[in-house]
Design a protein around this motif. Structure first.
Motif, PDB file in Angstrom:
ATOM      1  N   LYS A  62       0.816  -1.208   0.000  1.00  0.00           N
ATOM      2  CA  LYS A  62       0.000   0.000   0.000  1.00  0.00           C
ATOM      3  C   LYS A  62       0.858   1.270   0.000  1.00  0.00           C
ATOM      4  CE  LYS A  62      -3.490  -2.421   2.777  1.00  0.00           C
ATOM      5  NZ  LYS A  62      -4.203  -2.451   4.085  1.00  0.00           N
ATOM      6  N   GLN A  63       2.132   1.126   0.370  1.00  0.00           N
ATOM      7  CA  GLN A  63       3.020   2.282   0.483  1.00  0.00           C
ATOM      8  C   GLN A  63       3.910   2.475  -0.750  1.00  0.00           C
ATOM      9  OE1 GLN A  63       5.296   2.008   4.124  1.00  0.00           O
ATOM     10  NE2 GLN A  63       3.603   1.015   5.212  1.00  0.00           N
ATOM     11  N   TYR A  64       3.819   1.545  -1.693  1.00  0.00           N
ATOM     12  CA  TYR A  64       4.701   1.595  -2.859  1.00  0.00           C
ATOM     13  C   TYR A  64       3.914   1.697  -4.164  1.00  0.00           C
ATOM     14  CZ  TYR A  64       8.715   0.425   0.067  1.00  0.00           C
ATOM     15  OH  TYR A  64       9.694   0.457   1.016  1.00  0.00           O
ATOM     16  N   ILE A  65       4.569   2.269  -5.160  1.00  0.00           N
ATOM     17  CA  ILE A  65       3.960   2.438  -6.476  1.00  0.00           C
ATOM     18  C   ILE A  65       5.003   2.092  -7.538  1.00  0.00           C
ATOM     19  CG2 ILE A  65       4.598   4.854  -6.829  1.00  0.00           C
ATOM     20  CD1 ILE A  65       1.078   3.558  -7.436  1.00  0.00           C
ATOM     21  N   LYS A  66       4.528   1.512  -8.644  1.00  0.00           N
ATOM     22  CA  LYS A  66       5.452   1.132  -9.713  1.00  0.00           C
ATOM     23  C   LYS A  66       5.109   1.880 -10.994  1.00  0.00           C
ATOM     24  CE  LYS A  66       5.040  -2.677 -12.138  1.00  0.00           C
ATOM     25  NZ  LYS A  66       5.019  -4.093 -12.583  1.00  0.00           N
ATOM     26  N   HIS A  67       6.146   2.444 -11.623  1.00  0.00           N
ATOM     27  CA  HIS A  67       5.966   3.096 -12.912  1.00  0.00           C
ATOM     28  C   HIS A  67       5.917   1.994 -13.969  1.00  0.00           C
ATOM     29  CE1 HIS A  67       6.982   5.575 -16.494  1.00  0.00           C
ATOM     30  NE2 HIS A  67       6.291   6.489 -15.831  1.00  0.00           N
ATOM     31  N   SER A  86       1.098   1.523 -11.147  1.00  0.00           N
ATOM     32  CA  SER A  86       0.393   0.355 -10.609  1.00  0.00           C
ATOM     33  C   SER A  86       1.040  -0.060  -9.293  1.00  0.00           C
ATOM     34  CB  SER A  86       0.428  -0.808 -11.600  1.00  0.00           C
ATOM     35  OG  SER A  86       1.757  -1.294 -11.756  1.00  0.00           O
ATOM     36  N   THR A  87       0.409  -1.001  -8.594  1.00  0.00           N
ATOM     37  CA  THR A  87       0.965  -1.520  -7.345  1.00  0.00           C
ATOM     38  C   THR A  87       1.897  -2.682  -7.647  1.00  0.00           C
ATOM     39  OG1 THR A  87      -1.041  -0.918  -6.118  1.00  0.00           O
ATOM     40  CG2 THR A  87       0.416  -2.553  -5.112  1.00  0.00           C
ATOM     41  N   PRO A  88       3.136  -2.670  -7.137  1.00  0.00           N
ATOM     42  CA  PRO A  88       4.055  -3.786  -7.402  1.00  0.00           C
ATOM     43  C   PRO A  88       3.554  -5.060  -6.736  1.00  0.00           C
ATOM     44  CG  PRO A  88       4.966  -2.325  -5.721  1.00  0.00           C
ATOM     45  CD  PRO A  88       3.747  -1.643  -6.264  1.00  0.00           C
ATOM     46  N   ASN A  89       3.777  -6.218  -7.378  1.00  0.00           N
ATOM     47  CA  ASN A  89       3.374  -7.480  -6.752  1.00  0.00           C
ATOM     48  C   ASN A  89       4.395  -7.839  -5.667  1.00  0.00           C
ATOM     49  OD1 ASN A  89       5.634  -8.939  -7.924  1.00  0.00           O
ATOM     50  ND2 ASN A  89       4.470  -9.028  -9.846  1.00  0.00           N
ATOM     51  N   GLU A  90       4.101  -8.870  -4.890  1.00  0.00           N
ATOM     52  CA  GLU A  90       4.941  -9.215  -3.740  1.00  0.00           C
ATOM     53  C   GLU A  90       6.365  -9.579  -4.159  1.00  0.00           C
ATOM     54  OE1 GLU A  90       3.322 -12.017  -1.037  1.00  0.00           O
ATOM     55  OE2 GLU A  90       1.535 -10.805  -0.579  1.00  0.00           O
ATOM     56  N   HIS A  91       6.506 -10.298  -5.260  1.00  0.00           N
ATOM     57  CA  HIS A  91       7.839 -10.678  -5.733  1.00  0.00           C
ATOM     58  C   HIS A  91       8.655  -9.438  -6.094  1.00  0.00           C
ATOM     59  CE1 HIS A  91      11.040 -12.819  -7.822  1.00  0.00           C
ATOM     60  NE2 HIS A  91      10.846 -12.016  -8.857  1.00  0.00           N
ATOM     61  N   GLU A  92       8.056  -8.504  -6.807  1.00  0.00           N
ATOM     62  CA  GLU A  92       8.741  -7.270  -7.196  1.00  0.00           C
ATOM     63  C   GLU A  92       9.119  -6.446  -5.978  1.00  0.00           C
ATOM     64  OE1 GLU A  92       6.634  -6.368 -11.527  1.00  0.00           O
ATOM     65  OE2 GLU A  92       5.630  -5.752  -9.659  1.00  0.00           O
ATOM     66  N   LEU A  93       8.199  -6.365  -5.016  1.00  0.00           N
ATOM     67  CA  LEU A  93       8.442  -5.554  -3.836  1.00  0.00           C
ATOM     68  C   LEU A  93       9.526  -6.166  -2.950  1.00  0.00           C
ATOM     69  CD1 LEU A  93       7.703  -3.048  -2.274  1.00  0.00           C
ATOM     70  CD2 LEU A  93       5.867  -4.335  -1.149  1.00  0.00           C
ATOM     71  N   ARG A  94       9.500  -7.491  -2.824  1.00  0.00           N
ATOM     72  CA  ARG A  94      10.513  -8.173  -2.017  1.00  0.00           C
ATOM     73  C   ARG A  94      11.906  -7.916  -2.596  1.00  0.00           C
ATOM     74  NH1 ARG A  94      10.002 -12.352   1.487  1.00  0.00           N
ATOM     75  NH2 ARG A  94       7.879 -12.747   0.768  1.00  0.00           N
ATOM     76  N   LYS A  95      12.036  -8.023  -3.914  1.00  0.00           N
ATOM     77  CA  LYS A  95      13.321  -7.780  -4.566  1.00  0.00           C
ATOM     78  C   LYS A  95      13.747  -6.325  -4.399  1.00  0.00           C
ATOM     79  CE  LYS A  95      15.638  -8.037  -9.068  1.00  0.00           C
ATOM     80  NZ  LYS A  95      15.478  -8.395 -10.508  1.00  0.00           N
ATOM     81  N   HIS A  96      12.790  -5.414  -4.563  1.00  0.00           N
ATOM     82  CA  HIS A  96      13.076  -3.981  -4.443  1.00  0.00           C
ATOM     83  C   HIS A  96      13.565  -3.629  -3.037  1.00  0.00           C
ATOM     84  CE1 HIS A  96      12.625   0.376  -4.865  1.00  0.00           C
ATOM     85  NE2 HIS A  96      11.945   0.363  -3.727  1.00  0.00           N
TER      86      HIS A  96
END
Length: 208
Positions: A22-27, A72-82
């Protein structure tokens, strides 16, 4: 009470990824992920943080960008890596801050000695004084960032730096070769040169 660093606040083990999303956003076009932070001075603005860079953006424009599919909202895999990359970055940044503080402290120590040698040279003395003020300002700016990580650990580390800087400042030029060799020996086999116990000073949490 120790204040958690920003990287610790984003630790995957402390906060569920579903909450962090909820705190992150993806271009969408570039795939870049940003931490969305509220601008405390302007309610309608937010900051998009990536590592140590902050970009201001109007909330309405961001919301419209989401509707238009630009964000858009990053998925869990993308957010974990980020977050993993962000934490690694902040750890490396901490090392650089520590080195900067150490070198700045060393320069302050040397400038104080040079001021005595140039006490009658107004230009040189003034130059050293201005440099000292700049270095002191840099140190004051970096200290809070270091304390935010672990106050007790950083205080012990900075006290150690003060001692090391004082010793280095006393070295003659030719003695640096000897000290450099001793440091090489330590780095080649740290365990062989590390004492079994190291005492750390206790910091009063109410002192500062």
């Amino acid at each position: 009470m120790n204040t958690k660093s920003e990287s610790e606040k984003c630790d995957i083990k402390q906060v569920p990824l579903s909450e962090l999303q909820k705190q992150y956003i993806k271009h969408v076009e570039t795939g870049a992920i940003f931490h969305v932070l509220q601008d405390i001075k302007k309610e309608r603005n937010v900051f998009l943080r990536s590592k140590n860079s902050y970009k201001g953006l109007d909330k309405i424009k961001l919301q419209q960008g989401i509707v238009d599919g630009k964000w858009s909202t990053p998925n869990e895999h993308e957010l974990r890596k980020h977050i993993g990359l962000e934490n690694a970055y902040y750890q490396e940044l901490t090392y650089r801050l520590l080195k900067r503080v150490m070198f700045t402290q060393l320069l302050l120590e040397l400038d104080n000695e040079l001021m005595k040698d140039y006490s009658d040279d107004k230009y040189m003395h003034g130059l050293l004084t201005r440099c000292e003020k700049q270095f002191e300002r840099l140190v004051k700016e970096e200290y809070p960032k270091l304390y935010a990580i672990n106050k007790e650990m950083m205080m012990n580390f900075l006290n150690c730096i003060d001692e090391v800087v004082g010793k280095i400042a006393k070295l003659q030029v030719h003695e640096f070769v000897i000290v450099n060799k001793l440091m090489d020996d330590f780095l080649a086999d740290p365990e062989a040169h590390t004492p079994e116990t190291i005492e750390l000073d206790k910091i009063d949490s109410h002192a500062q």
